[in-house]
Enzyme design. Structure first.
Site, PDB file in Angstrom:
ATOM      1  N   ILE A 122      79.566  44.162 -30.081  1.00  0.00           N
ATOM      2  CA  ILE A 122      80.844  44.784 -29.702  1.00  0.00           C
ATOM      3  C   ILE A 122      80.978  46.126 -30.436  1.00  0.00           C
ATOM      4  O   ILE A 122      80.899  46.169 -31.658  1.00  0.00           O
ATOM      5  CB  ILE A 122      82.032  43.879 -30.093  1.00  0.00           C
ATOM      6  CG1 ILE A 122      81.896  42.510 -29.443  1.00  0.00           C
ATOM      7  CG2 ILE A 122      83.353  44.534 -29.718  1.00  0.00           C
ATOM      8  CD1 ILE A 122      82.904  41.492 -29.971  1.00  0.00           C
ATOM      9  N   GLY A 173      69.862  27.076 -33.296  1.00  0.00           N
ATOM     10  CA  GLY A 173      69.689  28.412 -33.881  1.00  0.00           C
ATOM     11  C   GLY A 173      70.991  29.197 -34.001  1.00  0.00           C
ATOM     12  O   GLY A 173      70.974  30.388 -34.305  1.00  0.00           O
ATOM     13  N   ASP A 187      81.440  35.286 -44.633  1.00  0.00           N
ATOM     14  CA  ASP A 187      80.809  36.264 -43.734  1.00  0.00           C
ATOM     15  C   ASP A 187      81.891  37.019 -42.948  1.00  0.00           C
ATOM     16  O   ASP A 187      81.874  38.248 -42.855  1.00  0.00           O
ATOM     17  CB  ASP A 187      79.865  35.515 -42.780  1.00  0.00           C
ATOM     18  CG  ASP A 187      79.300  36.414 -41.711  1.00  0.00           C
ATOM     19  OD1 ASP A 187      78.251  37.033 -41.943  1.00  0.00           O
ATOM     20  OD2 ASP A 187      79.914  36.517 -40.619  1.00  0.00           O
ATOM     21  N   LYS A 191      83.192  41.181 -42.989  1.00  0.00           N
ATOM     22  CA  LYS A 191      83.406  42.011 -41.792  1.00  0.00           C
ATOM     23  C   LYS A 191      84.847  42.529 -41.741  1.00  0.00           C
ATOM     24  O   LYS A 191      85.093  43.678 -41.369  1.00  0.00           O
ATOM     25  CB  LYS A 191      83.086  41.195 -40.539  1.00  0.00           C
ATOM     26  CG  LYS A 191      81.597  40.858 -40.455  1.00  0.00           C
ATOM     27  CD  LYS A 191      81.351  39.776 -39.429  1.00  0.00           C
ATOM     28  CE  LYS A 191      79.872  39.440 -39.334  1.00  0.00           C
ATOM     29  NZ  LYS A 191      79.630  38.234 -38.519  1.00  0.00           N
TER      30      LYS A 191
END
Ligand code: NAP
Length: 408
Positions: A122, A173, A187, A191
Site C-alpha cells: 500500500i 507461511g 511490529d 509501523k
C-alpha cells in the site's frame, strides 16, 4: 551516447532482497524508460558475500534489505554520509533511529525512502508525504500487520482457538517460526511510529507507542461479538488529541459497515482522515517478498525521477496515553439474581454507560457480555477493577476496545 547506468548496492539478499534482485533484472528496461537510466547491481552484501566499503564505493544508490538495527543502521548512515540515496524496507530501523537517519539525509542532501517499511504494497508513505504533504491530518489508522489479521479472520470464521490458528498460519507461511513481534503488537507499533511521524511531523519512536497483542483473544469473545455485529481487528491508531497526539496498537471491535471490517486474511488497510479529504482508505497485501520488492523498486524509480520528499520536523507534540474509547466487556458470573444490577451500579458510579448487553448460559457457563459507550480509558479500567472484586464474578473480566462509529 546512452547515459551511465545507475549502480545499485544491495545489502541483504533474503526473502525481499532476492526478489528485488530478480525484479531489477526483469524491469530494468521499464526503469530506464521511466527515468532515463538503466539500473544494474553494483554488488551484494550478505553474511557470506561482499564487503560493505567496496560495494558502497561502486554504488550510486544503496538498497538496505538486511533488517534489524545493526549493522543496518551503520551501513545506511555511512551510505547517506557518502552522498548515496538509500531505499530501505526496515521498520525497526526507522522506528528506533528515524530522526538520526533523516538528519543525515538532510545534511547530505540525499533521499531516504522507505515505502516498503509500512503496510506492504500500500503506497501509504508516499501518499502521506506527497499527496497529503500539506494536509492537516487528524488521524491515520488501520490494519498494518497481516499475520494477526489472518489469525483473527480465521478464528472468527472457524471458531478455532488462537494457538491452533497460529500453527496453521505458520504452516501457510503467514506467520514466522517466532511470531512474537507480530502477535504482541510490536511490529504494528513500529509501523505506527513511522506513520505518526510522517502524518504529524513530530518525532515518534517505537518505545513511545503502547501496544497490546492478540494472544489473549478467546474464541467466545468472537462468538459473542458476532451477536453485536462486531468484527475483531488489531488496529494501529495515530491521532491528534487536544493535548497532543496519541499513537497506540490494540485489538479492537468494529461494527459491520466500517471500511476496515471487511478486510480479511493477510491483508493490510490504512485510513487517513483530515477535514480537507474527509477519509481515504487503501488496502492491499501486507507482506511477501515479491510484493515488498516491488515497493522497493518504486522507491528507486522515485529517486531516479528526482522526486524528493522532505522529512522536516514541524512540532514536538506530546504523546497522550489516556484516551476515550468504547469497550466490549466479558464477565464470567455466578448464576444468581442481582448480578447485572451490581455490575450496572459499578459502571454507573464510574460514569460508564451501557450500550448493549447479553446474558447467556447457566451454571458454570453463565456470562454477562456488554458494549459500553465511549468513556475515558482510565475510568473504565477503574470500573473493571471494581467489578473484578465483586463476589459474583468468577474470573478476571476481559475487555476489548470498540470503535463505536457505525458506517451505513
Ligand atoms: N519478508 C517480508 O515479507 C517483508 C515485508 C516488509 C518488509 N520487510 C523488511 O525487509 C527487510 C528484509 O527482510 P527479509 O524478510 O528479506 O529478511 P531475510 O530473508 O532474513 O534476509 C536478510 C538478508 O540480510 C542478510 N544479513 C543478515 N544479517 C547480516 C549482516 N550482519 N551483514 C550482512 N548481511 C546480513 C542475510 O544474509 P544471509 O543470506 O547470509 O543470511 C539475508 O541475505 C527487513 O527489514 C524486513 O522487516 C520484509
Amino acid at each position: 551516447m546512452s547515459p551511465d547506468p545507475v549502480r545499485i548496492g544491495l545489502l541483504g539478499r533474503g526473502t525481499v532482497g532476492g526478489a528485488f534482485a530478480a525484479l531489477l533484472g526483469e524491469r530494468a528496461a521499464a526503469v530506464e524508460a521511466a527515468t532515463g537510466r538503466r539500473p544494474e547491481l553494483a554488488g551484494v552484501l550478505t553474511r557470506g558475500e561482499g564487503e560493505f566499503g567496496e560495494i558502497l564505493e561502486r554504488s550510486d544508490l544503496v538498497v538496505e534489505l538486511i533488517g534489524g538495527t545493526e549493522p543496518a543502521r551503520e551501513h545506511v548512515l555511512a551510505a547517506l554520509r557518502a552522498g548515496r540515496p538509500v531505499v530501505t524496507a526496515n521498520k525497526q530501523l526507522l522506528a528506533q533511529h528515524g530522526e538520526e537517519l533523516f538528519a543525515a539525509a538532510r545534511e547530505a542532501g540525499v533521499q531516504l525512502r522507505f515505502e516498503a517499511a509500512v503496510a506492504g504494497v500500500i503506497p501509504i508513505v508516499r501518499t502521506i508525504q506527497e499527496s497529503f504533504g500539506v494536509t492537516e491530518i487528524e488521524k491515520v489508522f488501520g490494519i498494518v500487520n497481516g499475520t494477526t489479521n489472518f489469525i483473527l479472520s480465521e478464528m472468527a470464521a472457524t471458531g478455532a482457538a488462537y494457538a491452533d490458528v497460529l500453527a496453521r498460519a505458520q504452516q501457510l507461511g503467514y506467520a514466522e517460526a517466532d511470531p512474537g513481534d507480530d502477535v504482541n503488537g510490536a511490529d504494528a507499533a513500529a509501523k505506527m511510529a513511522i506513520l505518526a511521524r510522517l502524518a504529524f511531523h513530530t518525532p515518534v519512536t517505537l518505545d513511545q507507542v503502547p501496544h497490546e497483542g492478540i494472544e489473549g483473544v478467546k474464541p467466545d469473545d468472537l462468538a459473542y461479538a458476532k451477536e453485536f455485529g462486531l468484527s475483531l481487528k488489531l488496529l494501529g491508531v495515530a491521532e491528534r488529541r487536544e493535548a497532543g497526539i496519541s499513537v497506540r496498537v490494540f485489538p479492537c471491535f468494529l461494527y459491520g459497515g466500517h471500511p476496515l471490517a471487511p478486510v480479511e486474511g493477510p491483508f493490510n488497510a490504512v485510513m487517513v482522515e483530515a477535514p480537507a479529504i474527509t477519509e481515504v482508505t487503501m488496502s492491499g497485501p501486507g507482506a511477501g517478498g515479491v510484493e515488498t520488492a516491488s515497493a522497493v523498486l518504486g522507491d528507486v524509480v522515485s529517486i531516479l525521477a528526482g522526486e524528493a520528499p522532505v522529512h522536516e520536523t514541524r512540532a514536538e507534540l506530546p504523546l497522550v496515553t489516556d484516551v476515550s474509547s468504547s469497550f466490549y466487556l466479558h464477565l464470567e458470573v455466578a448464576d444468581e439474581p442481582g448480578v447485572l444490577a451490581d455490575v450496572a451500579r459499578v459502571l454507573s458510579d464510574n460514569e460508564v454507560s451501557v450500550k448493549s448487553v447479553v446474558q447467556r448460559g447457566i451454571g458454570d457457563e453463565a456470562r454477562l457480555v456488554m458494549v459500553v459507550h465511549e468513556c475515558l480509558e482510565s475510568r473504565f479500567r477503574e470500573a473493571v477493577e471494581e467489578i473484578g472484586g465483586l463476589g459474583e464474578i468468577r474470573s478476571a473480566p476481559r475487555f476489548i476496545r470498540v470503535i463505536e462509529e457505525e458506517f451505513v
